[in-house]
Design a protein around this motif. Structure first.
Motif, PDB file in Angstrom:
ATOM      1  N   ARG A  41       0.838  -1.198   0.000  1.00 15.74           N
ATOM      2  CA  ARG A  41       0.000   0.000   0.000  1.00 15.74           C
ATOM      3  C   ARG A  41       0.879   1.257   0.000  1.00 15.74           C
ATOM      4  NH1 ARG A  41      -4.212   2.430   3.946  1.00 15.74           N
ATOM      5  NH2 ARG A  41      -2.521   2.300   5.452  1.00 15.74           N
ATOM      6  N   PHE A  42       1.910   1.229   0.808  1.00 14.90           N
ATOM      7  CA  PHE A  42       2.823   2.348   0.922  1.00 14.90           C
ATOM      8  C   PHE A  42       3.554   2.581  -0.397  1.00 14.90           C
ATOM      9  CE2 PHE A  42       6.492   4.604   2.827  1.00 14.90           C
ATOM     10  CZ  PHE A  42       5.823   5.446   3.691  1.00 14.90           C
ATOM     11  N   LEU A  43       4.018   1.515  -1.039  1.00 13.40           N
ATOM     12  CA  LEU A  43       4.755   1.642  -2.292  1.00 13.40           C
ATOM     13  C   LEU A  43       3.877   2.214  -3.394  1.00 13.40           C
ATOM     14  CD1 LEU A  43       6.784  -1.709  -2.372  1.00 13.40           C
ATOM     15  CD2 LEU A  43       7.618   0.563  -1.772  1.00 13.40           C
ATOM     16  N   ARG A  44       2.625   1.815  -3.444  1.00 14.80           N
ATOM     17  CA  ARG A  44       1.729   2.339  -4.483  1.00 14.80           C
ATOM     18  C   ARG A  44       1.388   3.801  -4.259  1.00 14.80           C
ATOM     19  NH1 ARG A  44       1.569  -2.780  -4.457  1.00 14.80           N
ATOM     20  NH2 ARG A  44       0.936  -4.051  -6.267  1.00 14.80           N
ATOM     21  N   HIS A  45       1.193   4.181  -3.004  1.00  9.14           N
ATOM     22  CA  HIS A  45       0.884   5.588  -2.731  1.00  9.14           C
ATOM     23  C   HIS A  45       2.054   6.487  -3.118  1.00  9.14           C
ATOM     24  CE1 HIS A  45      -0.981   9.060  -0.981  1.00  9.14           C
ATOM     25  NE2 HIS A  45      -0.070   9.176  -0.008  1.00  9.14           N
ATOM     26  N   HIS A  46       3.282   6.020  -2.881  1.00  5.30           N
ATOM     27  CA  HIS A  46       4.488   6.785  -3.214  1.00  5.30           C
ATOM     28  C   HIS A  46       4.976   6.538  -4.641  1.00  5.30           C
ATOM     29  CE1 HIS A  46       4.579   7.239   1.162  1.00  5.30           C
ATOM     30  NE2 HIS A  46       5.477   8.193   1.000  1.00  5.30           N
ATOM     31  N   LEU A  47       4.253   5.696  -5.382  1.00  6.85           N
ATOM     32  CA  LEU A  47       4.577   5.403  -6.788  1.00  6.85           C
ATOM     33  C   LEU A  47       6.034   4.960  -6.950  1.00  6.85           C
ATOM     34  CD1 LEU A  47       2.623   8.452  -7.222  1.00  6.85           C
ATOM     35  CD2 LEU A  47       2.265   6.907  -9.133  1.00  6.85           C
ATOM     36  N   TRP A  48       6.467   4.064  -6.074  1.00  9.17           N
ATOM     37  CA  TRP A  48       7.862   3.635  -6.108  1.00  9.17           C
ATOM     38  C   TRP A  48       8.209   2.905  -7.399  1.00  9.17           C
ATOM     39  CZ3 TRP A  48      12.511   4.299  -4.104  1.00  9.17           C
ATOM     40  CH2 TRP A  48      13.491   3.343  -4.388  1.00  9.17           C
ATOM     41  N   ARG A  49       7.430   1.913  -7.779  1.00 11.54           N
ATOM     42  CA  ARG A  49       7.754   1.135  -8.979  1.00 11.54           C
ATOM     43  C   ARG A  49       7.556   1.960 -10.251  1.00 11.54           C
ATOM     44  NH1 ARG A  49       4.849  -2.676  -5.716  1.00 11.54           N
ATOM     45  NH2 ARG A  49       6.272  -4.277  -4.888  1.00 11.54           N
ATOM     46  N   GLU A  50       6.808   3.014 -10.149  1.00 12.14           N
ATOM     47  CA  GLU A  50       6.521   3.865 -11.306  1.00 12.14           C
ATOM     48  C   GLU A  50       7.306   5.175 -11.261  1.00 12.14           C
ATOM     49  OE1 GLU A  50       3.751   1.045 -10.060  1.00 12.14           O
ATOM     50  OE2 GLU A  50       3.997   2.970  -9.044  1.00 12.14           O
ATOM     51  N   ARG A  51       8.314   5.245 -10.375  1.00 14.25           N
ATOM     52  CA  ARG A  51       8.968   6.526 -10.114  1.00 14.25           C
ATOM     53  C   ARG A  51       9.639   7.111 -11.349  1.00 14.25           C
ATOM     54  NH1 ARG A  51      11.972   2.396  -8.340  1.00 14.25           N
ATOM     55  NH2 ARG A  51      14.258   2.412  -8.446  1.00 14.25           N
ATOM     56  N   TRP A  52      10.192   6.272 -12.235  1.00 13.95           N
ATOM     57  CA  TRP A  52      10.867   6.815 -13.408  1.00 13.95           C
ATOM     58  C   TRP A  52       9.866   7.461 -14.360  1.00 13.95           C
ATOM     59  CZ3 TRP A  52      15.573   7.263 -12.061  1.00 13.95           C
ATOM     60  CH2 TRP A  52      16.194   6.296 -11.267  1.00 13.95           C
ATOM     61  N   ASP A  53       8.695   6.854 -14.512  1.00  9.07           N
ATOM     62  CA  ASP A  53       7.651   7.470 -15.346  1.00  9.07           C
ATOM     63  C   ASP A  53       7.181   8.787 -14.741  1.00  9.07           C
ATOM     64  OD1 ASP A  53       7.707   5.372 -17.168  1.00  9.07           O
ATOM     65  OD2 ASP A  53       6.140   4.240 -16.132  1.00  9.07           O
ATOM     66  N   VAL A  54       6.995   8.793 -13.417  1.00  9.73           N
ATOM     67  CA  VAL A  54       6.541  10.008 -12.745  1.00  9.73           C
ATOM     68  C   VAL A  54       7.588  11.112 -12.875  1.00  9.73           C
ATOM     69  CG1 VAL A  54       5.916  10.999 -10.506  1.00  9.73           C
ATOM     70  CG2 VAL A  54       5.067   8.726 -11.151  1.00  9.73           C
ATOM     71  N   GLN A  55       8.847  10.747 -12.735  1.00  8.12           N
ATOM     72  CA  GLN A  55       9.920  11.734 -12.885  1.00  8.12           C
ATOM     73  C   GLN A  55       9.928  12.342 -14.286  1.00  8.12           C
ATOM     74  OE1 GLN A  55      13.240   9.301 -11.749  1.00  8.12           O
ATOM     75  NE2 GLN A  55      12.619   9.225  -9.599  1.00  8.12           N
ATOM     76  N   ASP A  56       9.722  11.527 -15.307  1.00 11.36           N
ATOM     77  CA  ASP A  56       9.673  12.045 -16.684  1.00 11.36           C
ATOM     78  C   ASP A  56       8.507  13.010 -16.865  1.00 11.36           C
ATOM     79  OD1 ASP A  56      11.910  10.653 -17.444  1.00 11.36           O
ATOM     80  OD2 ASP A  56      10.813   8.986 -18.356  1.00 11.36           O
ATOM     81  N   ILE A  57       7.355  12.652 -16.310  1.00 11.69           N
ATOM     82  CA  ILE A  57       6.176  13.507 -16.432  1.00 11.69           C
ATOM     83  C   ILE A  57       6.436  14.863 -15.774  1.00 11.69           C
ATOM     84  CG2 ILE A  57       3.778  13.816 -15.694  1.00 11.69           C
ATOM     85  CD1 ILE A  57       3.483  10.739 -15.917  1.00 11.69           C
ATOM     86  N   LEU A  58       6.965  14.827 -14.559  1.00 12.10           N
ATOM     87  CA  LEU A  58       7.196  16.071 -13.832  1.00 12.10           C
ATOM     88  C   LEU A  58       8.245  16.943 -14.508  1.00 12.10           C
ATOM     89  CD1 LEU A  58       6.679  17.875 -11.387  1.00 12.10           C
ATOM     90  CD2 LEU A  58       8.449  16.587 -10.155  1.00 12.10           C
ATOM     91  N   LEU A  59       9.352  16.347 -14.940  1.00 17.17           N
ATOM     92  CA  LEU A  59      10.408  17.142 -15.581  1.00 17.17           C
ATOM     93  C   LEU A  59       9.912  17.785 -16.868  1.00 17.17           C
ATOM     94  CD1 LEU A  59      13.658  15.026 -15.110  1.00 17.17           C
ATOM     95  CD2 LEU A  59      13.018  17.134 -13.950  1.00 17.17           C
ATOM     96  N   SER A  60       9.151  17.050 -17.662  1.00 14.01           N
ATOM     97  CA  SER A  60       8.610  17.610 -18.902  1.00 14.01           C
ATOM     98  C   SER A  60       7.706  18.803 -18.605  1.00 14.01           C
ATOM     99  CB  SER A  60       7.837  16.541 -19.671  1.00 14.01           C
ATOM    100  OG  SER A  60       8.701  15.499 -20.096  1.00 14.01           O
ATOM    101  N   TRP A  61       6.903  18.677 -17.585  1.00 10.20           N
ATOM    102  CA  TRP A  61       5.978  19.754 -17.224  1.00 10.20           C
ATOM    103  C   TRP A  61       6.751  20.981 -16.736  1.00 10.20           C
ATOM    104  CZ3 TRP A  61       4.105  21.772 -12.340  1.00 10.20           C
ATOM    105  CH2 TRP A  61       2.943  22.543 -12.454  1.00 10.20           C
ATOM    106  N   LEU A  62       7.732  20.775 -15.849  1.00  4.57           N
ATOM    107  CA  LEU A  62       8.495  21.895 -15.338  1.00  4.57           C
ATOM    108  C   LEU A  62       9.274  22.595 -16.448  1.00  4.57           C
ATOM    109  CD1 LEU A  62       9.906  20.429 -11.986  1.00  4.57           C
ATOM    110  CD2 LEU A  62       8.088  22.125 -12.259  1.00  4.57           C
ATOM    111  N   ARG A  63       9.824  21.851 -17.380  1.00  3.36           N
ATOM    112  CA  ARG A  63      10.602  22.452 -18.458  1.00  3.36           C
ATOM    113  C   ARG A  63       9.735  23.198 -19.463  1.00  3.36           C
ATOM    114  NH1 ARG A  63      14.671  17.289 -18.820  1.00  3.36           N
ATOM    115  NH2 ARG A  63      16.511  18.315 -17.940  1.00  3.36           N
ATOM    116  N   SER A  64       8.434  23.008 -19.393  1.00  7.96           N
ATOM    117  CA  SER A  64       7.535  23.691 -20.320  1.00  7.96           C
ATOM    118  C   SER A  64       7.204  25.114 -19.889  1.00  7.96           C
ATOM    119  CB  SER A  64       6.241  22.892 -20.497  1.00  7.96           C
ATOM    120  OG  SER A  64       5.484  22.882 -19.303  1.00  7.96           O
ATOM    121  N   PHE A  65       7.628  25.501 -18.709  1.00  4.29           N
ATOM    122  CA  PHE A  65       7.347  26.878 -18.243  1.00  4.29           C
ATOM    123  C   PHE A  65       8.340  27.856 -18.865  1.00  4.29           C
ATOM    124  CE2 PHE A  65       4.943  24.571 -15.134  1.00  4.29           C
ATOM    125  CZ  PHE A  65       3.908  25.439 -14.806  1.00  4.29           C
TER     126      PHE A  65
END
Length: 321
Positions: free
Chosen positions: A297-321
């Motif tokens: 439950r803890f790993l899913r809430h923190h998106l541990w296994r998906e962290r690389w995808d989440v990092q890509d999403i966030l970086l793309s969004w931040l770089r768009s400003f």
């Protein structure tokens, strides 16, 4: 409760933060809660708070988070008992005192990107982060530390980061966030700048972000929420139009993914168009023991296994400003 917008007071003496790498932030307070900028050298972080957890294995990261959970649970077990006049040593560093004090920012960090024109350059945008109920400033699965590690070395991004640790309560987080933003807005306002701040929050942090937003409308250009709760976020519907990012795990069993859709609707009521990402996750396996279930439950809430995808999403969004 009435909310007034923040504006720097005329005649205030302000010093802009120097562009130096990671430092402790320790503002000095006046009775009017006005800030003077005072940065001291960043000292060695506690061994349990070494950065870059996102590159390690899950067990080391999970043990670090569980250590925070243990202290959080200890606080919850004693905070409502009569006669408790002070916090035990194990939890005192994780709970900011009420009101303003230098200890408010004890574990917060200021990180500025390298600038090509000199140490007084003002960043193109400033990312202010706030963690969840378990505390820490690293973000879910090290997301905030990862963004700092990448963008602080990117001269084109020219970004600065203020990573805040709000302790283990929404009220404490709201106090820390308010004072952190006032510190930044004094600096930006004195330079005649607006629309430079991006707020990033994880889990519980969506509530204090929504609560303080009205005061800083003129400075905040974007909001990103990861696994954000909806409780206490109604004020998002009353804010001005701005860019928003929502990321949520599909199988989050702590804050269900439907909350992301509700947050999108709240942003929509303000005229904002939120970019929504529901990240695919495997369901929690059945027939687990209690300890294994809590871990999954803890790993899913923190998106541990998906962290690389989440990092890509966030970086793309931040770089768009």
């Amino acid at each position: 409760m009435q909310h007034s917008k923040f504006s720097p007071q005329s005649g205030e003496s302000l010093t802009s933060p120097p562009m130096q790498q990671v430092q402790h932030l320790q503002p000095l307070a006046s009775p009017q809660h006005q800030f003077e900028t005072h940065l001291i050298q960043w000292q060695q972080r506690l061994k349990s708070q070494e950065p870059l957890f996102f590159v390690g294995d899950v067990d080391r990261w999970y043990r670090y988070r569980q250590d925070l959970v243990v202290r959080c649970n200890e606080w919850n077990s004693i905070r409502d008992k009569p006669g408790v006049s002070q916090l035990p040593d194990i939890v005192r560093p994780l709970f900011p005192p009420p009101g303003f004090s230098p200890q408010l920012f004890a574990s917060s960090k200021w990180t500025a990107a390298p600038c090509s024109r000199g140490p007084t350059d003002i960043p193109r945008f400033i990312v202010v982060t706030m963690g969840g109920i378990y505390g820490g400033d690293d973000g879910p699965s090290g997301l905030f530390d990862y963004a700092v590690a990448v963008l602080s070395q990117d001269k084109r991004a020219n970004a600065a980061f203020l990573q805040l640790d709000g302790g283990h309560s929404a009220l404490g987080a709201q106090t820390v966030l308010t004072q952190g933003l006032r510190w930044l807005c004094h600096w930006l306002g004195a330079s005649g700048l607006r629309k430079r701040i991006i707020l990033l929050g994880f889990s519980m942090a969506s509530q204090p972000i929504a609560e303080v937003l009205r005061e800083f409308e003129d400075f905040v250009v974007g909001i990103g929420l990861v696994a954000g709760q909806t409780a206490g976020t109604e004020r998002l519907a009353q804010s001005t139009k701005r860019r928003a990012l929502l990321i949520h795990g599909a199988e989050d069993a702590i804050i269900p993914s439907r909350c992301a859709f509700d947050l999108r609707d709240l942003f929509g009521q303000s005229g904002s168009e939120a970019e929504l990402h529901i990240v695919s996750q495997d369901p929690i396996p059945p027939m687990l023991c209690k300890e294994e279930f809590e871990r999954e439950r803890f790993l899913r809430h923190h998106l541990w296994r998906e962290r690389w995808d989440v990092q890509d999403i966030l970086l793309s969004w931040l770089r768009s400003f």
